[in-house]
Each structure stands twice: as structure tokens, then as C-alpha cells.
Design an enzyme around this catalytic site. Structure first.
Site, PDB file in Angstrom:
ATOM      1  N   HIS A  99       0.787  -1.455  -0.187  1.00  0.00           N
ATOM      2  CA  HIS A  99      -0.052  -0.097  -0.221  1.00  0.00           C
ATOM      3  C   HIS A  99       0.760   1.295  -0.022  1.00  0.00           C
ATOM      4  O   HIS A  99       1.906   1.295   0.558  1.00  0.00           O
ATOM      5  CB  HIS A  99      -0.802  -0.059   1.220  1.00  0.00           C
ATOM      6  CG  HIS A  99      -1.598   1.348   1.190  1.00  0.00           C
ATOM      7  ND1 HIS A  99      -2.681   1.567   0.602  1.00  0.00           N
ATOM      8  CD2 HIS A  99      -1.597   2.419   2.330  1.00  0.00           C
ATOM      9  CE1 HIS A  99      -3.172   2.757   1.043  1.00  0.00           C
ATOM     10  NE2 HIS A  99      -2.566   3.141   1.918  1.00  0.00           N
ATOM     11  N   CYS A 213      -4.504   2.642  -4.875  1.00  0.00           N
ATOM     12  CA  CYS A 213      -3.461   3.563  -4.026  1.00  0.00           C
ATOM     13  C   CYS A 213      -2.344   4.227  -4.909  1.00  0.00           C
ATOM     14  O   CYS A 213      -1.944   5.188  -4.665  1.00  0.00           O
ATOM     15  CB  CYS A 213      -3.237   2.914  -2.763  1.00  0.00           C
ATOM     16  SG  CYS A 213      -2.378   1.467  -2.907  1.00  0.00           S
TER      17      CYS A 213
END
Length: 340
Positions: A99, A213
Site C-alpha cells: 500500500h 492507491c
């Protein structure tokens, strides 16, 4: 993400470990069109449906992006950690499922901030729909959004990931970026998990780009570069989850497939395809559905993709699914330079 949500993705992740041999499927071709299909932007962000519920509250400590003094000097940090690191530590880091976020530190106030973009209702809901008995069409909870909050959790990013300075910007540049973030967040509203391309070759045709993301962070870096930021010369890698298929076939939207005049055979096929990806309540149920997924995706080369609120058929081919962690260089801007 809780265990039930994680189980919606686990069957496909297990395909990574299977030594399936190549087999090319035939089938219909779409009319010639632009590839990759452009990600669709919208005029406004719609309200979320109360049916969509998150196990973990989206952006619980979020705040408005502050207006910085124009003469401020702000450090910009690259932040990266394994997905679900807060729950599973470095487990998914071993698969390079990461992430991404970006951090800022003001030299005038000493305050620091984190900005990221992620799913409102966890990854499983953005990747697969709910099949509700009271609705013909699959029901999606697939919005994503930007989250900005004060503070940088150093331990979270450093323990199994990255926290590194990549550039410095002025307060004026930060304020311009903040206006861009508002536009980007209000018009790019749906999370897209998959990148879809023709083969593992780097020059192969990309049919669909993901929108998640890392893409938000890449867009943010590019915006800063366009405003004049100069980035350090360091290697930066990002995660992509790739499906491999022949040329996709356009099927239609929710109304044309599931509406009163829709294609009932196709509608049933799409619902049937998504059914094994539901959250599982038992180990036996999980393995039964895993075999169904293998049968459809690998043996019968079928995948139904929902992208831009439309459905596509993907004639899948070897290696079917792959997670890559590859370098995407930091950008070069077009304005007068500012930074390191």
C-alpha cells in the site's frame, strides 16, 4: 479487512501458485477500440448506499487539507507498507502486495501529515460484488477516496516498508496540489483492482489500467513535478495485480444486461461467475468455490470484468494472474525547479 473480506480475494491469489500450462482460447473479438480503455471520471461523487458497510471505518482521523503559508518549505515523503500490515504484519509483504501513501512535513510549524487513497469498504468489496436476492444486477460497493490526516505513523511505515524523503516543495506548491486533490477526488470515484493486459511482456497491450492507491500517489508526484518539484534519484517500485487475457469483449451496462429488456442468459452467467467469490463461512465452502473459480478462470478461460460501470468478458490465458512489483521512476517536471 476482516477474514471474511480477505477470503473473497484469496482464491485468486492461490492461482499464483498453480503451474497451469498455456492454452489459447478462441472467441469473438470486440470492434476495434482504444486501448487501454480510458478510466471514466464523473461530475460529482454520489452518496454511498447504506447497504455498503466497512469493517474498518474509512479515514477515521481525517481532516481538511490545511492552507500553508506560501513561503513554507515542505518535505515530501514516500510511504509504503504491506497491505493489512496492521493486522498481518509483513505477511503480504512477502508477496509484494504493498500500500502506498505520501507524507508531508512543514518546516514552519513542524507538523506532518499523511495523504492516501483507498477503498471506502475494503478491497474485497471493490473487487467483487454482492449478489443480493432482492436485486437482479450484482451490487457494488466499490468507491475509493482520498484521506488526509495529521501525523505520520513512523513505526507503521518503517517496520516492514518505506519512509523516505523524495523532494521538497513550497507552501504555494502544496496549496496548488491541494486544489488538484479536491478535483481528482471528486471526479475519480471508483476503485479498480485489476490491470488487464495481453501477456507478461512489458510491451504487450494493456486493455485496462487499475485505479488504486499507487496510481493516486503517482498522479500526486506528477502533479508536484509539473508544479516545479525536483525529485531525488531513487528507485521506486509499486504493486500491480495483473490479469492476462485476449482482446476483451464489451458486453454492456447494468440496464442493457439486467434490465427489463436485458439479456437474461448473459445476466445469469455473470451472476454465476461472481457467486464463488462471496465471503466464505467454512473451509469446505471455500474449497468448493476455489475449484469452481479454477474451472472457470483457468480451464474455461472466463472472467467477467466490471469497469467504468460496464461489463466486459475477458478470454483468459496463461499465466492468468500475476502480482508484480516493478519500478516506476519518479517524474520529471515541466516548470522551474524547486526541491532537492
Amino acid at each position: 479487512m476482516g477474514a471474511a473480506r480477505c477470503s473473497r480475494l484469496l482464491p485468486l491469489l492461490l492461482l499464483l501458485l498453480a503451474p497451469w500450462g498455456p492454452r489459447v482460447s478462441g472467441g469473438l473479438r470486440s470492434p476495434r477500440r482504444r486501448w487501454p480503455v480510458p478510466y471514466r471520471r464523473f461530475d460529482y461523487r454520489p452518496k454511498t448506499d447504506p447497504y455498503c458497510q466497512a469493517r474498518y471505518t474509512f479515514c477515521p482521523t481525517g481532516s481538511a487539507i490545511p492552507v500553508m503559508k506560501e513561503e513554507d518549505v515542505i518535505e515530501v515523503y514516500r510511504l509504503q507498507a504491506p497491505v493489512w500490515e496492521f493486522k498481518y504484519g509483513d505477511l503480504l509483504g512477502h508477496l509484494k502486495i504493498m500500500h502506498d501513501a505520501v507524507g508531508f512535513k512543514s518546516s514552519l510549524t513542524g507538523k506532518n501529515y499523511t495523504m492516501e487513497w483507498y477503498e471506502l469498504f475494503q478491497l474485497g468489496n471493490c473487487t467483487f460484488p454482492h449478489l443480493r436476492p432482492d436485486m437482479e444486477a450484482p451490487f457494488w460497493c466499490n468507491q475509493g477516496a482520498a484521506c488526509f490526516y495529521e501525523g505520520i505513523d513512523d513505526a507503521h511505515w518503517k517496520a516492514n516498508g518505506t519512509l523516505i524523503l523524495v523532494t521538497t516543495i513550497s507552501g504555494a506548491m502544496f496549496n496548488e496540489m491541494a486544489q488538484w486533490v479536491k478535483y481528482d477526488n471528486e471526479t475519480g470515484i471508483y476503485y479498480e483492482t485489476w490491470t488487464v493486459q495481453a501477456s507478461p511482456d512489458k510491451k504487450s497491450t494493456v486493455w485496462f489500467d487499475s485505479y488504486e492507491c499507487s496510481k493516486f500517489i503517482l498522479r500526486t508526484y506528477q502533479k508536484l513535478a509539473d508544479l516545479g518539484a525536483v525529485f531525488k534519484k531513487i528507485q521506486t517500485n509499486y504493486t500491480s495485480i495483473i490479469l492476462f487475457s485476449g482482446e476483451p469483449i464489451y458486453l454492456g451496462n447494468e440496464t442493457s444486461i439486467f434490465g427489463p429488456q436485458g439479456n437474461k442468459t448473459l445476466a445469469a452467467a455473470i451472476r454465476d461467475f461472481y457467486n464463488p467469490f462471496k465471503p466464505h463461512q467454512s473451509v469446505r465452502e471455500f474449497f468448493v468455490d476455489l475449484f469452481k473459480i479454477i474451472d472457470r478462470v483457468v480451464l474455461n478461460h472466463q472472467f467477467y470484468l466490471f469497469y467504468n460501470l460496464e461489463y466486459w468478458f475477458l478470454p483468459m490465458k496463461s499465466p492468468y494472474l500475476k502480482i508484480i512489483y516493478e519500478e516506476v521512476p519518479l517524474p520529471v517536471g515541466s516548470k522551474a525547479s524547486f526541491g532537492v
